[in-house]
Design an enzyme around this catalytic site. Structure first.
Site, short mmCIF file in Angstrom:
data_model
loop_
_atom_site.label_atom_id
_atom_site.label_comp_id
_atom_site.label_asym_id
_atom_site.label_seq_id
_atom_site.Cartn_x
_atom_site.Cartn_y
_atom_site.Cartn_z
CG ASP A 13 -2.01 1.02 1.16
OD1 ASP A 13 -2.19 1.62 0.09
OD2 ASP A 13 -2.70 1.21 2.18
CG ASP A 107 -3.36 3.84 -3.52
OD1 ASP A 107 -4.27 3.10 -3.92
OD2 ASP A 107 -3.49 4.60 -2.54
CD GLU A 108 -5.54 -0.85 -1.47
OE1 GLU A 108 -5.21 -1.62 -0.54
OE2 GLU A 108 -6.55 -0.12 -1.43
#
Length: 367
Positions: A13, A107-108
């Protein structure tokens, strides 16, 4: 006890991704409280730097509230093309180690490194190497969680943020979950947590003491899920090609509207956008959900499920209008959205519901 500990799962993350990209690209913003999003009175915070979060600024917060909490807050317009560019660089790093990568957003992502391209025995070392390389390539930091399944890895990645990681080995899972605040359980939101409080459930241990029958009675099908996760059971595999479960579009208005005539005009535009996305994705769905956000930011959803799959704008629009007309409006509206779900691509993966499907922890799994 939990499921057979035969997997090594990493959840990566990025730390305050959008804001971190902006601070990296503009050194003058580093160390300062910034918010990505519109700074107008009707704006909403899309992301906040850690410097801003210290003041209580959070994503999805109205900009006026954010400015009140942090008078020195600097607003920066979003640049999604740039975020996608950085996200692509990050995913290339992931794929250097494994092809079992399941992105959740820009983003993860989850990575299954049980078998990996370098034959590293330690998922902890792999996570460290991935984080190091991300920083070298992009200049921004990431956090990671490592464990035997996606649920626990997800919780672990948030444990030592920012720029940290946590490994929860098999023999630590049950003690860790028992002590965990129920609000830290991934998938248990504010409303569910409040309901659990009413039943004396404040920690994982409290949750574990409740029977399967009790949880199903009070929380429906989710009760069975809660019964399993507090025992470390989560069998969902890392899916390299995630199946789309819904698609939609929404519009935030420059001025609040209270006329149904104007609302219906906006719904026409939204339905047209959805039709384009349907054609691009080549899907159809059965459930139409109308999202309404009022001027006080309270959100309401109304849904209708058809007995057949639909994909045409006319049916989507007429259904959304019917949902809109279900009741009169007492407040003006700042946002409308339509979502098509229950798609023909969806395959509901039912985990084994046998409550006895619990095996002893296998110790010594190399993390």
């Amino acid at each position: 006890m939990h499921e057979l500990a035969d997997r090594k799962i990493i959840h990566v993350d990025m730390d305050a991704f959008y804001a971190s990209v902006e601070q990296y690209d503009n050194p003058e913003l580093r160390g300062k409280p910034i918010a990505v999003g519109g700074g107008s009175d009707r704006g909403v915070v899309a992301a906040a730097s850690y410097e801003a979060r210290k003041y209580g600024v959070r994503s999805a917060m109205p900009s006026v509230t954010a400015k009140r909490l942090c008078p020195d807050l600097i607003f920066v317009k979003h640049r999604f093309d740039r975020y996608r560019e950085v996200s692509t660089q990050i995913r290339e790093i992931f794929h250097d180690y494994t092809d079992l990568v399941e992105p959740l957003s820009l983003d993860e992502a989850y990575l299954d490194v049980t078998e990996n391209k370098y034959n590293f025995p330690s998922a902890t070392i792999i996570a460290y190497e991935i984080r190091r390389r991300i920083y070298e390539v992009t200049g921004i930091t990431a956090s990671a969680g490592i464990s035997v399944n996606k649920f626990i890895a997800k919780i672990a990645s948030d444990y030592n943020k920012p720029n940290g990681q946590k490994t929860i080995v098999p023999e630590e899972i049950i003690p860790f979950l028992e002590e965990l605040d129920i609000r830290k359980f991934y998938g248990i939101g504010k409303v569910t947590a409040e309901k659990m409080y009413q039943h004396g459930i404040f920690t994982g241990n409290d949750l574990k003491r409740k029977s399967l029958e009790f949880l199903v009675e009070h929380f429906g099908k989710s009760g069975g899920h809660y019964y399993k996760i507090v025992r470390g059971i989560h069998k969902s595999p890392v899916k390299a090609n995630r199946i789309r479960k819904s698609l939609g579009a929404e519009r935030t208005f420059s001025e609040n509207i209270s006329s149904e005539v104007f609302m219906k005009e906006r719904l026409v535009q939204i339905a047209e956008e959805i039709e384009k996305r349907i054609a691009k994705s080549d899907v159809a769905g059965k459930t139409i959900t109308l999202k309404i956000k009022y001027r006080d930011f309270k959100t309401q959803t109304r849904s209708k499920t058809m007995p057949y799959y639909i994909r045409d704008k006319e049916t989507i629009l007429s259904t959304a209008v019917d949902l809109l007309e279900q009741e009169s409006f007492r407040e003006s509206v700042r946002l409308l959205g339509i979502t098509l779900s229950n798609l023909n691509t969806s395959k509901i993966e039912e985990e084994d519901e046998d409550e006895n499907d619990i095996v002893e922890v296998q110790l010594g799994f190399g993390f």
